[in-house]
Design an enzyme around this catalytic site. Sequence first.
Site, PDB file in Angstrom:
ATOM      1  N   GLY A 114     -36.753 -41.007 -26.339  1.00  0.00           N
ATOM      2  CA  GLY A 114     -38.106 -41.438 -26.020  1.00  0.00           C
ATOM      3  C   GLY A 114     -38.396 -42.921 -26.219  1.00  0.00           C
ATOM      4  CE  LYS A 137     -50.491 -40.353 -30.206  1.00  0.00           C
ATOM      5  NZ  LYS A 137     -49.370 -40.105 -29.292  1.00  0.00           N
ATOM      6  N   GLY A 166     -49.554 -31.497 -29.206  1.00  0.00           N
ATOM      7  CA  GLY A 166     -50.229 -32.649 -28.628  1.00  0.00           C
ATOM      8  C   GLY A 166     -49.338 -33.476 -27.705  1.00  0.00           C
ATOM      9  CB  SER A 219     -46.792 -50.387 -31.749  1.00  0.00           C
ATOM     10  OG  SER A 219     -46.552 -49.099 -31.236  1.00  0.00           O
ATOM     11  CG  ASN A 232     -52.094 -43.711 -26.260  1.00  0.00           C
ATOM     12  OD1 ASN A 232     -52.965 -43.932 -25.417  1.00  0.00           O
ATOM     13  ND2 ASN A 232     -50.830 -44.008 -26.050  1.00  0.00           N
TER      14      ASN A 232
END
Length: 270
Positions: A239, A65, A130, A16, A86
């Site tokens: 992903g 989360k 989740g 990230s 998130n």
Amino acid sequence: MSLYAVVGNPIEHSKSPQIHQLFAEQTGQDLEYLAIKVEAGGFAAFISKYFADGGKGLNVTVPFKEAAFALADYHAPRAALAKSVNTLFIGDEETLHGDNTDGIGLVNDLQQNNSVSIQGNRILMLGAGGAIRGALAELVNHQPASITILNRTLSKAEQLVSEFGGLIDMRARDYGSFDETEFDLIINGTSLSLTGELPELEKSVLAGNTCCYDMMYGIEDTVFVAWAKHNGAALALDGLGMLVEQAAVSFSIWRGVHPDTAPVIAALRP
Ligand code: ATR
């Protein structure tokens, strides 16, 4: 300079910071984005201090989360459906806002980056944790023909069907009761790719047009992507695109500008 961060545990391998730095450069935004590890039990105290110290926004990842959902004063509708958050920021009247961009990240990667449509298609979802819950919160808005939730623990799949099934045709199955074939789209949201294992699946779940999507990613093909390729799936995706797309929606919530994701996905692809 505005401060942002992703918080989780573990967090060392998070992409990230790199993704948001690339977004910031591309859109000319002056911001710093860090990866912060918080110990279990210290999450609530961390959140209060982070925003009191002037932090502008946070991404939240495993395992926090649900805790972020519990702490937020206001939930975006998709976060309320997902029961997980998130993306955090301070909104009007100093309230803590929680959103969830995971589901829209998945849908944007499927539809925009890979031309995989959801409308009218039969979807098989592997897992009922989740990650699947977050995906369902968005998928149900795109008129799939049906969604089958296949999970080791049937009761968890049934729980999701009871929550989301009012909106569309949904079924819950465990590996013993599952006998459907030929899906258009198969999404792996189990944690099995983490340990290099594969959900138990017959090749007959594939049709000529099937897209297999693993919500995980790695430097090598995940075991599910490798299985899909080996068995002739029309498309086998990991992903990484979803990761970049969920980050782009978070970035646009915070900064009011939606970055171009294609060059960032290309930069991250090994
Ligand atoms: P996340 O939040 O990442 O979705 P999770 O809530 O722990 O993680 O969910 C993990 C999912 O992987 C669950 O659907 C889990 O199945 P159970 O609900 O039966 O626990 C699934 N999973 C994990 N290990 C598995 C295994 N060995 N075989 C099949 N499914 C497995």
